[in-house]
Design an enzyme around this catalytic site. Sequence first.
Site, PDB file in Angstrom:
ATOM      1  N   LYS A   1     -13.905  -3.914  -5.854  1.00 56.69           N
ATOM      2  CA  LYS A   1     -14.506  -2.585  -6.076  1.00 56.69           C
ATOM      3  C   LYS A   1     -13.519  -1.633  -6.730  1.00 56.69           C
ATOM      4  O   LYS A   1     -13.910  -0.653  -7.345  1.00 56.69           O
ATOM      5  CB  LYS A   1     -14.973  -1.997  -4.740  1.00 56.69           C
TER       6      LYS A   1
ATOM      7  N   LYS B   1       0.813  -1.210   0.000  1.00 58.28           N
ATOM      8  CA  LYS B   1       0.000   0.000   0.000  1.00 58.28           C
ATOM      9  C   LYS B   1       0.848   1.263   0.000  1.00 58.28           C
ATOM     10  O   LYS B   1       0.504   2.246  -0.657  1.00 58.28           O
ATOM     11  CB  LYS B   1      -0.946  -0.006   1.207  1.00 58.28           C
TER      12      LYS B   1
ATOM     13  N   LYS C   1      -9.431 -11.537  -8.782  1.00 59.45           N
ATOM     14  CA  LYS C   1     -10.568 -11.501  -7.866  1.00 59.45           C
ATOM     15  C   LYS C   1     -11.466 -10.318  -8.167  1.00 59.45           C
ATOM     16  O   LYS C   1     -11.007  -9.257  -8.581  1.00 59.45           O
ATOM     17  CB  LYS C   1     -10.072 -11.403  -6.414  1.00 59.45           C
TER      18      LYS C   1
END
Length: 326
Positions: free
Chosen positions: A195, A111, A192
């Site tokens: 969103k 991240k 996968k």
Amino acid sequence: MTRVFSGIQPTGNVHLGNLLGALVHWVEDQHRSDSLYCVVDLHALTFPQDPTELRSTTLRLAQLLLAIGLDPDVCTLFVQSHVPQHTQGAWIMECTASVGELRRMTQFKDKSAKAQFVSGGLFTYPALMAADILLYDATHVPVGDDQRQHVELTRDLAERFNSRYGQTFVIPEATYPRAGARVMDLQAPTSKMSKSAESAAGTILVLDEPKAIERKIKRAVTDTETEVRYDVAAKPGVSNLLSILGAATGRTPEEAAVGYSQYGPLKTDTAEAVVELLRPIQARYTELAEDPAETRRLLAVGAGKAEEIAAATLARAKEALGLLPG
């Protein structure tokens, strides 16, 4: 009885992968274990948030969890920031963890590499996650592969604290989803469903309108063959549709494949099954959205139940540490 704790960030809507991969298990587990489920809004703060949007998505996610089937009379559903012991417990865990342990966390590396602004909270949030779990004497923590490392760190911190200060925290076990739906992106079936995918066409949101669901599934990527069979390696797109159809109708993907010789009917039936699966959830969500005060009341009740447990655990930890009672 076993005690289960799990949390979910208020990052927007819930998609079909969330529902079939995790949340249906939450609904089942609430009847098997003493279960606590938390909307972890403090974790969302590791990246800058729009205050109005965060408040809205937190409430919406709680309403979706209720609509999916979490029963506040059976489980404990609450918002993380409503229980102040989480931040107090996080500091204790930060002081128990080493810099090296936090630096090795894979999610921090991933991240932080993608972010323009890297907050201190992003670095230390595994300590907050450890507190989330340990405050409730959780025996089991359902996680996906991406969270496995965090539960391992939680176990290490609990064992270290207990070794230094005496038996205080329950050592939790990570549990992994039972074999269930393998829900992938409809446009990129080797990835996968997410969103944050580049194309919204590959993701079915729980609140999508029926026409949108039908359109997305009928445009799903398959292959140039015509045989309908479950073979993830050779036929990822078709296998994804079979996995979704099977999960929506209570069958295995292999069972769902029986009787199909063309992709068109498979897509049509999959779309109909998903629409029917989501119909009662969407209807219940609409009811809850029309009465936000009732959702807030239920969350307040849940926070009260959670705080009673968390306060007792935190008091044990403070006593073990030698902090002067207030």
